[in-house]
Design a protein around this motif. Structure first.
Motif, PDB file in Angstrom:
ATOM      1  N   GLU A 202       0.858  -1.172   0.000  1.00  0.00           N
ATOM      2  CA  GLU A 202       0.000   0.000   0.000  1.00  0.00           C
ATOM      3  C   GLU A 202       0.900   1.229   0.000  1.00  0.00           C
ATOM      4  OE1 GLU A 202      -3.576   1.785   2.814  1.00  0.00           O
ATOM      5  OE2 GLU A 202      -2.457   0.032   3.473  1.00  0.00           O
TER       6      GLU A 202
ATOM      7  N   LYS B 116       1.592   4.965   1.018  1.00  0.00           N
ATOM      8  CA  LYS B 116       1.159   5.927   2.041  1.00  0.00           C
ATOM      9  C   LYS B 116       1.695   7.300   1.670  1.00  0.00           C
ATOM     10  CE  LYS B 116      -0.592   3.085   5.208  1.00  0.00           C
ATOM     11  NZ  LYS B 116      -1.821   3.180   5.895  1.00  0.00           N
TER      12      LYS B 116
ATOM     13  N   THR C  34      -6.124  -6.351   5.090  1.00  0.00           N
ATOM     14  CA  THR C  34      -6.007  -5.961   3.693  1.00  0.00           C
ATOM     15  C   THR C  34      -6.338  -4.468   3.653  1.00  0.00           C
ATOM     16  OG1 THR C  34      -8.303  -6.566   3.244  1.00  0.00           O
ATOM     17  CG2 THR C  34      -6.630  -8.199   2.663  1.00  0.00           C
ATOM     18  N   PRO C  35      -5.708  -3.723   2.782  1.00  0.00           N
ATOM     19  CA  PRO C  35      -5.970  -2.279   2.753  1.00  0.00           C
ATOM     20  C   PRO C  35      -7.425  -1.995   2.409  1.00  0.00           C
ATOM     21  CG  PRO C  35      -4.092  -2.835   1.375  1.00  0.00           C
ATOM     22  CD  PRO C  35      -4.718  -4.120   1.800  1.00  0.00           C
TER      23      PRO C  35
ATOM     24  N   ASN D  92      -3.142   4.026  -4.964  1.00  0.00           N
ATOM     25  CA  ASN D  92      -2.359   3.786  -3.746  1.00  0.00           C
ATOM     26  C   ASN D  92      -2.571   2.376  -3.207  1.00  0.00           C
ATOM     27  OD1 ASN D  92      -1.380   6.388  -3.798  1.00  0.00           O
ATOM     28  ND2 ASN D  92      -2.901   7.163  -2.377  1.00  0.00           N
ATOM     29  N   VAL D  93      -3.665   1.753  -3.621  1.00  0.00           N
ATOM     30  CA  VAL D  93      -4.004   0.424  -3.098  1.00  0.00           C
ATOM     31  C   VAL D  93      -4.046  -0.631  -4.214  1.00  0.00           C
ATOM     32  CG1 VAL D  93      -5.760  -0.916  -1.864  1.00  0.00           C
ATOM     33  CG2 VAL D  93      -5.322   1.458  -1.207  1.00  0.00           C
ATOM     34  N   TYR D  94      -4.518  -0.254  -5.390  1.00  0.00           N
ATOM     35  CA  TYR D  94      -4.707  -1.225  -6.465  1.00  0.00           C
ATOM     36  C   TYR D  94      -3.870  -0.862  -7.696  1.00  0.00           C
ATOM     37  CZ  TYR D  94      -8.796  -2.314  -3.653  1.00  0.00           C
ATOM     38  OH  TYR D  94      -9.608  -2.636  -2.617  1.00  0.00           O
TER      39      TYR D  94
END
Length: 188
Positions: A107, A109, A168-169, A180-182
């Motif tokens: 992820e 940040k 999981t995010p 930022n996540v996928y």
């Protein structure tokens, strides 16, 4: 945050490397993929389904499910082919008989100025491959049967580990934060 790390070990002949790696990487990605996210307005989104396809292995008796995206399938094939080629080169030059390929989920940040964005890995899958050679055709056939059932066991293990209720995010509320996540580079 603790990183969950899993290692899958295989002892295979060179001809089985691509099938083993492709089936495992596709299985992990299939079960870790969330779906098509469509934002309706800030903070509201819907999740659609992903297409899937069955892929038959070329050298072992095993069929696995993959996300039906030609670009993703091609990218995995490229990485697997490169790994296989490097491992064969190492074996041929007497350097190594073992290699490890890793798949990390992370992820991004946001950092405060003046620092750069940070990556926090939350899950890692390591696939360790040891190359061996069969001494006879009978041994080669027996090994081929065994490897199919070993892959099936590992696929079951993968689904068990992924289905645990662990971190999981969360899906971002804003479409601008989705990358930022996928991974968003794959179209339909």
């Amino acid at each position: 945050m603790n990183v969950r790390s899993y290692t899958l070990d295989f002892t295979v002949e060179s001809q089985h490397v691509k099938d083993v790696l492709s089936s495992l990487l596709h299985t992990i990605l299939f079960h870790r993929s969330f779906g098509k996210i469509s934002y309706k307005k800030e903070g509201t989104y819907s999740v659609g389904s992903l297409g899937m396809t069955d892929i038959d292995c070329n050298k072992i008796d095993f069929t696995y499910v993959a996300i039906n995206n030609t670009d993703l399938i091609a990218d995995i094939e490229k990485v697997v082919s490169l790994f296989h080629s490097e491992l064969r080169s190492a074996v041929n030059s007497g350097l190594a008989r073992t290699g490890v390929i890793s798949l990390e989920f992370f992820e991004k940040k946001k950092a405060r100025w003046p620092f750069a964005q940070e990556l926090f890995t939350w899950e890692t899958w390591n696939i360790k491959i040891e190359l061996v050679s069969a001494n006879s055709t009978a041994e080669q056939q027996k090994r081929q049967e065994i490897i199919g059932s070993e892959v099936a066991e590992k696929v079951f293990y993968i689904t068990q580990m992924i289905n645990k209720s662990e971190y999981t995010p969360k899906t971002p509320d804003s479409e601008s934060d989705i990358s930022n996540v996928y991974v968003t580079k794959y179209d339909e």
